[in-house]
Design an enzyme around this catalytic site. Sequence first.
Site, PDB file in Angstrom:
ATOM      1  N   ARG A  23       0.829  -1.205   0.000  1.00 14.15           N
ATOM      2  CA  ARG A  23       0.000   0.000   0.000  1.00 14.15           C
ATOM      3  C   ARG A  23       0.860   1.251   0.000  1.00 14.15           C
ATOM      4  NH1 ARG A  23      -3.230  -2.459   3.781  1.00 14.15           N
ATOM      5  NH2 ARG A  23      -5.418  -2.623   3.206  1.00 14.15           N
ATOM      6  N   SER A  60       7.984  -5.108   6.521  1.00 15.43           N
ATOM      7  CA  SER A  60       7.692  -6.202   7.459  1.00 15.43           C
ATOM      8  C   SER A  60       8.644  -7.387   7.306  1.00 15.43           C
ATOM      9  CB  SER A  60       6.248  -6.672   7.260  1.00 15.43           C
ATOM     10  OG  SER A  60       5.416  -5.547   7.254  1.00 15.43           O
ATOM     11  N   ASP A  82       5.984  -4.037  10.792  1.00 15.44           N
ATOM     12  CA  ASP A  82       4.513  -3.978  10.879  1.00 15.44           C
ATOM     13  C   ASP A  82       4.000  -4.178  12.304  1.00 15.44           C
ATOM     14  OD1 ASP A  82       5.277  -6.635  10.831  1.00 15.44           O
ATOM     15  OD2 ASP A  82       3.819  -7.276   9.321  1.00 15.44           O
TER      16      ASP A  82
HETATM   17  C1  G6P Z   1      -1.178  -5.006   8.534  1.00 16.12           C
HETATM   18  C2  G6P Z   1      -0.138  -4.292   7.740  1.00 16.12           C
HETATM   19  C3  G6P Z   1       0.733  -5.155   6.900  1.00 16.12           C
HETATM   20  C4  G6P Z   1       1.006  -6.400   7.642  1.00 16.12           C
HETATM   21  C5  G6P Z   1      -0.289  -7.099   7.726  1.00 16.12           C
HETATM   22  C6  G6P Z   1      -0.209  -8.492   8.140  1.00 16.12           C
HETATM   23  O1  G6P Z   1      -2.328  -4.435   8.470  1.00 16.12           O
HETATM   24  O2  G6P Z   1      -0.548  -3.091   7.218  1.00 16.12           O
HETATM   25  O3  G6P Z   1       1.896  -4.518   6.546  1.00 16.12           O
HETATM   26  O4  G6P Z   1       2.058  -7.143   7.148  1.00 16.12           O
HETATM   27  O5  G6P Z   1      -1.190  -6.415   8.519  1.00 16.12           O
HETATM   28  O6  G6P Z   1      -1.275  -9.078   7.555  1.00 16.12           O
HETATM   29  P1  G6P Z   1      -1.293  -9.963   6.239  1.00 16.12           P
HETATM   30  O7  G6P Z   1      -2.320 -10.959   6.570  1.00 16.12           O
HETATM   31  O8  G6P Z   1      -1.673  -9.088   5.109  1.00 16.12           O
HETATM   32  O9  G6P Z   1       0.042 -10.577   6.088  1.00 16.12           O
HETATM   33  C1  BGC Z   2       8.770 -11.023   9.343  1.00 16.66           C
HETATM   34  C2  BGC Z   2       8.425 -10.012  10.376  1.00 16.66           C
HETATM   35  C3  BGC Z   2       7.019  -9.563  10.221  1.00 16.66           C
HETATM   36  C4  BGC Z   2       6.085 -10.730  10.177  1.00 16.66           C
HETATM   37  C5  BGC Z   2       4.647 -10.333  10.009  1.00 16.66           C
HETATM   38  C6  BGC Z   2       7.752 -12.126   9.337  1.00 16.66           C
HETATM   39  O1  BGC Z   2       8.018 -13.005   8.314  1.00 16.66           O
HETATM   40  O2  BGC Z   2      10.026 -11.564   9.564  1.00 16.66           O
HETATM   41  O3  BGC Z   2       9.288  -8.912  10.293  1.00 16.66           O
HETATM   42  O4  BGC Z   2       6.678  -8.710  11.264  1.00 16.66           O
HETATM   43  O5  BGC Z   2       6.465 -11.600   9.165  1.00 16.66           O
HETATM   44  O6  BGC Z   2       4.416  -9.681   8.828  1.00 16.66           O
END
Ligand code: G6P
Ligand code: BGC
Length: 923
Positions: free
Chosen positions: A549, A609, A663
């Site tokens: 995003r 992240s 994140d």
């Molecule tokens: C959040 C963040 C993302 C994050 C995500 C994890 O809302 O904005 O950067 O990595 O949640 O969720 P997802 O299921 O999309 O991996």
């Molecule tokens: C990353 C982390 C991150 C997490 C959730 C992991 O794979 O190493 O930095 O916070 O995923 O997105």
Amino acid sequence: MDSIGSSGLRQGEEALSCPEEGLPGPSDSSELVQECLQQFKVTRAQLQQIQASLLGSMEQALRGQASPAPAVRMLPTYVGSTPHGTEQGDFVVLELGATGASLRVLWVTLTGIEGHRVEPRSQEFVIPQEVMLGAGQQLFDFAAHCLSEFLDAQPVNKQGLQLGFSFSFPCHQTGLDRSTLISWTKGFRCSGVEGQDVVQLLRDAIRRQGAYNIDVVAVVNDTVGTMMGCEPGVRPCEVGLVVDTGTNACYMEEARHVAVLDEDRGRVCVSVEWGSFSDDGALGPVLTTFDHTLDHESLNPGAQRFEKMIGGLYLGELVRLVLAHLAQCGVLFGGCTSPALLSQGSILLEHVAEMEDPSAGAARVHAVLQDLGLSPRASDVELVQHVCAAVCTRAAQLCAAALAAVLSCLQHSREQQTLQVAVATGGRVCERHPRFCSILQGTVMLLAPECDVSFIPSADGGGRGVAMVTAVAARLAAHRRLLEETLAPFRLNHDQLAAVQAQMRKAMAKGLRGEASSLRMLPTFVRATPDGSERGDFLALDLGGTNFRVLLVRVTTGVQITSQIYSIPESVAQGSGQQLFDHIVDCIVDFQQKQGLSGQSLPLGFTFSFPCRQLGLDQGILLNWTKGFNASDCEGRDVVSLLREAITRRQAVELNVVAIVNDTVGTMMSCGYEDPRCEIGLIVGTGTNACYMEELRNVAGVPGDSGRMCINMEWGAFGDDGSLAMLSTRFDASVDQASINPGKQRFEKMISGMYLGEIVRHILLYLTSLGVLFRGQQTQRLQTRDIFKTKFLSEIESDSLALRQVRAILEDLGLPLTSDDALMVLEVCQAVSQRAAQLCGAGVAAVVEKIRENRGVEELAVSVGVDGTLYKLHPHFSSLVAATVRELAPHCVVTFLQSEDGSGKGAALVTAVACRLAQLTRV
Ligand code: G6P
Ligand code: BGC
Ligand code: BGC
């Protein structure tokens, strides 16, 4: 009722008794006959009323509402699936109660090959009248005796025999092999059996007999045997109908509609027990004086009123009562009766069938009547045929009304406009009485026009079907054992979870001290959560979750966000680093143009992240990629520099990168804006991780001893030193091996959305190879990586889904499966997601306990900001995490706050705080 031997009739040695006075004239006679036969006519409206009333009773009984009059019973049978066609093995079947005074023992061989049948061997034993009416133990001893007599004569291996018990009386079943007799019906009345488990009584008798060691695996009603014996055809055979000595039907109902079952998944076969239907309003108008007399003189007056109009035990008796009445009125046999005609039970079903059969001819009728000691005239023969036809027609029509009610019930429960179904029919009335069948079928079409029904006669009585149930019961038990064994390592007990928590605490401490640990415990340089005084417009990037995003965040007295999602193709995520960062900058430029921000250099917060070693707020060295990313030449480099270099290459933009934020940190900050007690950030999405506010004095490598700093734990890598090996299953190993980072992120691979579906898929492959699932057939689809997305797990486990919908989801994935399969897939998903949630909970428990210890307090109240698709979409994940934390950290009151705006907002807030502090230092 009197037993009259196998020939059925007493020979006509008894004298006729004839009237002394005059007989009625011809017109009186025909009126008398009309009046008599008229009683047996049932109008369409009456049939419809019976159908409706029966349907009402059925639905009421399903809902568990007691009805004042004894109505239908709707007894669940614990048969949950129709046959696969793959059942195989040798089974002994014992049939009691289906065909009157006889007991049948069968040796059934199921080949497991569709269409390939081996004729069962069977033997019939006549049950002596005194046994049918004697002590229960005597009846079961008789059965055990017949069993050994039969087996003695069989040239088969008699070790480890499995027996299916067909017991055709109303029973409360509490399992496939537990069934309590409610009441005897038909011609049986043995003492001491009602209220007892008939399986146990049979087992005891077999043991007393001592000759064979036989395992009674299943008990079934004859209707169920009939349904289950039906060859799987084009349409599912989901109804079994029996009209023999007695009558009844069973059908497959959705388990959630059966109130007495504490089960909302799958289907279950329900035995209607319609013989006891006796709604005065509906049945009253069709009951004749003969029905009342018959009931009065029966073994069970007042009971089974409906059955007494249909069942084969009663049809002959009804005919006899009518003939005797007409003879006594002088209309038949010159007004003469015989002792046989006046004796209960002298006319049997087979006589009625024979006399009614138009092809039999007058001579046959004549012979039957003569056997009864009567001297029929030619006109008598025709009249007797009419009587038989009237009694049987009514029986077939009433049976049709009842069957139509069952079909309507099935249709309601399936929520279908039109129902296509096959009905398996069994019992001697159905088998040997073609007129009965054609009237039955014609009337069903009339009464249930919306149902497209095909009738399939059962080939060899219910015996094969009983063997099927026995085979299914034996197979299910074996499959269940294998499923349980497979899932056992996923079911973690308190001690195992407490050990995970303890190990996590140890690894945290080591990581903080800078010693070798699978937890890196990375300082983030975020020292405080927002205080509300932050102001300004900020750009944010959010990379690493499901979506990439770009955001514009306006912080005034509240926060306003405008954002756009861009895709990162896999080829870019796993291509060159330069390509990845160029793509990111392209997206920013596009966003700025669309938002009219071109040319402005707003402060930018970058949610990134992945594990980074930060040297300051705006400097983060990527330690390694995780999840689906693997762009080259990035590991070991400062991510902010990589972004700045791409900006320089693009020339057109100027960006002011102020902060790089994980994140978890973004989520904590974003939730902290609303709740100042939020000191933990948790992500359970594509990946998993947590951060929390640690005392600076505990953090090696960052100068200063006072105050706090947010630590990015990078708990996804927990266990990469082998410390989780005890918990790792063969499936975890397969998933790890097939990933782009084998040996890495072992904790994450047991918890997060990117991997749970893969674990499930590997378990399904294994269960298929054991023959437990999908009939042992591996499909190409199941071999396809990543076909199970997290969202499927969340959908499948949703409480509001019927198993039918679970099946539909899996079928959409290209997996053809049965309801049994669907239930097992569901259990696999539950085991995998439950372990994930519990491990995650053990991690959170370790963190909150660490904070409590840091603060030196007895009780800690703290909030956790949470984000991630798995946590948010899965129906039970969040409550399981919370429950585990309560169990493992009883002195902490932990509130979970779901982040609504993603961590981009948090990154902007970190940026805002940094700008505020920078301004302060400038001032
Ligand atoms: C959040 C963040 C993302 C994050 C995500 C994890 O809302 O904005 O950067 O990595 O949640 O969720 P997802 O299921 O999309 O991996
Ligand atoms: C990353 C982390 C991150 C997490 C959730 C992991 O794979 O190493 O930095 O916070 O995923 O997105
Ligand atoms: C019994 C049923 C049985 C039916 C047909 C009835 O009397 O109550 O359990 O299915 O007869 O045999």
